[in-house]
Scaffold this active site. Structure first.
Site, short mmCIF file in Angstrom:
data_model
loop_
_atom_site.label_atom_id
_atom_site.label_comp_id
_atom_site.label_asym_id
_atom_site.label_seq_id
_atom_site.Cartn_x
_atom_site.Cartn_y
_atom_site.Cartn_z
N HIS A 124 0.84 -1.21 0.00
CA HIS A 124 0.00 0.00 0.00
C HIS A 124 0.88 1.26 0.00
O HIS A 124 0.42 2.33 0.40
CB HIS A 124 -0.96 0.04 1.20
CG HIS A 124 -1.66 -1.27 1.44
ND1 HIS A 124 -2.80 -1.64 0.76
CD2 HIS A 124 -1.36 -2.30 2.26
CE1 HIS A 124 -3.18 -2.83 1.16
NE2 HIS A 124 -2.31 -3.27 2.07
N SER A 126 15.79 19.74 -15.33
CA SER A 126 14.70 20.72 -15.36
C SER A 126 15.24 22.04 -15.89
O SER A 126 16.35 22.45 -15.55
CB SER A 126 14.12 20.92 -13.95
OG SER A 126 13.27 22.05 -13.89
#
Length: 497
Positions: free
Chosen positions: A172, A302
């Site tokens: 999870h 970036s």
């Protein structure tokens, strides 16, 4: 802005980024016009050669004329013919006949359009799986089934090298019991091995359409051979063999069953799901700074944030894998709406979905191979995260050790419950480090096991049989599956973008 003439400026016309940006030159050529129509001409040659060998009045001169013009294609003439005739196959029959005037009368003799259409698509599909006579192979860009074997081999080496390195497991996406870096990689490998088996099955099941005529009855060929059924069957066998296939479909309509496309694209879609899952895991691990994909010396992560090291290769794989997974919907719908022996509403759809599926699969395998050849592991980061979570995971071991030292299980459980809640409050409310072990060391109740705490907190004692599972899995399942591809394991993939 004025619209420039696309004929004068090729960059003024849309080009699929699958070819212009990502795909290998070999796979781009495999679905090119030159390859397609060159294959048509070879199929017409194979048909004429086989018909001649079985007694039809076709001369050596006609055969040699066809052989001399297999790649001498006047694409401008073909385009003009198609514009006039509104039929791509007949346009190329006329264009081929123009440069082969002596053979003009016997080109496409007895055949239907799907003789070149379906058989060409079958050859293109087969070239994805193995080196095919119609495919131009490359030392560093093998058929994609070999490329998948390379990826599995690279990941197997990675798993073996890190079989014993403990890492935090997640269920999870919440911290769970420890595993090892190598065992996690084996989960990826297992999925890819399933894909390899599926590709091998699709490869072995793929057949040639063969020489079947307009509705699959071979009536035109039976007429050509004056009712001689054995010659019609031999014609089908000869052409199939010349095209590099071992078998053709025994029954067809005008086309081979469009379920064949479903079978092939389902395998590719399943491969896409595997690659997406693997690369998603790598992206998540990159966020944790535990594992990174290759990052070039001058690579920019970036345009705004110079410090970033984005997992752009894995992101590309996920992006294209999503596209690959959706393409299987096209042949599913196409097969379901084919009327009787054939309808033409399959044609335009197949031009798009089949080429895009193979091109996309080629791209994600090339990219995944590049990733697998340069994965970087940061053991100290992994260890720090383990140390943050391990204290709570060790509580059961601490209880067992206290009981062995003469303690009461219930009393110990309550002590640990209180101390763990206090430590959790420090982590969650104060943003501090997990000090559960420090609290255990400071509590005299646990003095019988204080000297054993370090051994109780050894991460390797929490990984179960993970290292042994890695060794057994690689030895008994993975390495044997790669034996047929051992000669194809050389050569690294370098990405241009």
């Amino acid at each position: 802005m004025a619209t420039p003439c696309a004929e004068e400026d090729p960059l003024a016309r849309y080009r699929s980024p699958l070819v212009s940006r990502y795909a290998s030159a070999e796979m781009g050529f495999n679905f090119s016009e030159r390859k397609k129509f060159g294959t048509w001409r070879r199929l017409w040659l194979y048909l004429a050669q086989a018909e001649k060998s079985l007694g039809l009045p076709i001369t050596d001169e006609q055969i040699k004329e066809m052989e001399a013009n297999l790649d001498n294609i006047d694409f401008k003439m073909a385009a003009e013919e198609e514009k006039k005739l509104r039929h791509d196959v007949m346009a190329h029959v006329h264009t081929f006949a123009h440069c082969c005037p002596k053979a003009a009368a016997i080109i496409h003799l007895g055949a239907t359009s799907c003789y070149v259409g379906d058989n060409t698509r079958a050859s293109f599909c087969s070239s994805f799986f193995f080196s095919h006579p119609f495919f131009i192979p490359s030392l560093f860009h093998p058929p994609c089934i070999h490329q998948l074997a390379r990826v599995i081999s690279r990941l197997a080496d990675f798993a073996e090298a890190h079989a014993d390195l403990p890492t935090l497991g997640f269920t999870h996406y919440q911290p769970a019991q420890l595993t090892t870096v190598g065992k996690r990689c084996c989960l990826w490998i297992q999925d890819l091995c399933m894909d390899l088996q599926n590709l091998e099955r699709a490869r072995d099941d793929l057949r040639f359409r063969g020489v079947k005529g307009t509705t699959g009855t071979q009536a035109s060929f039976l007429q050509l051979f004056e009712g001689d059924h054995s010659k019609v069957e031999e014609l089908d066998r000869l052409v199939t063999e010349k095209a590099g296939f071992k078998r053709s479909y025994m029954v067809t309509g005008q086309t081979y069953s469009r379920k064949v496309d479903i079978e092939v694209l389902s395998v590719l879609a399943s491969l896409g799901a595997s690659v997406h899952k693997i690369c998603t895991d790598i992206r998540l691990l990159a966020n944790l700074k535990e594992i990174e994909e290759p990052f070039e010396k001058d690579q920019i992560g970036s345009s705004a944030m110079p410090y970033k090291r984005n997992p752009m290769r894995s992101e590309r794989c996920c992006s294209l894998a999503r596209h690959l997974m959706t393409l299987v919907l096209d042949p599913l719908q196409t097969a379901s709406v084919q009327w009787f022996e054939r309808t033409l509403d399959d044609s335009a759809n197949r031009r798009v979905c089949l080429a895009e599926a193979f091109l996309t699969a080629d791209i994600i395998l090339s990219t995944l191979q590049n990733i697998s050849e340069g994965l970087v592991v940061y053991p100290k980061v992994i260890d720090r995260r383990i140390r943050q979570e391990l204290p709570f995971m060790a509580t059961e071991n601490i209880i067992m050790a206290m009981v062995k030292a003469g303690g009461n299980r219930q009393d110990c459980h309550e002590k640990i419950r209180v101390l763990s809640q206090q430590a959790a409050a420090v982590v969650k409310q104060e943003g501090g480090d997990n000090d559960f072990i420090a609290r255990v060391r400071a509590d005299p109740y646990f003095s019988p096991i204080h000297k054993h705490l370090d051994s109780l907190l050894d991460p390797s004692s929490f990984t179960g049989r993970a290292p042994q599972q890695v060794a057994k899995f690689l030895k008994e399942e993975v390495r044997p599956a790669l034996i047929p591809y051992q000669s194809k394991m050389g050569g690294k993939i370098e990405l241009t973008l």
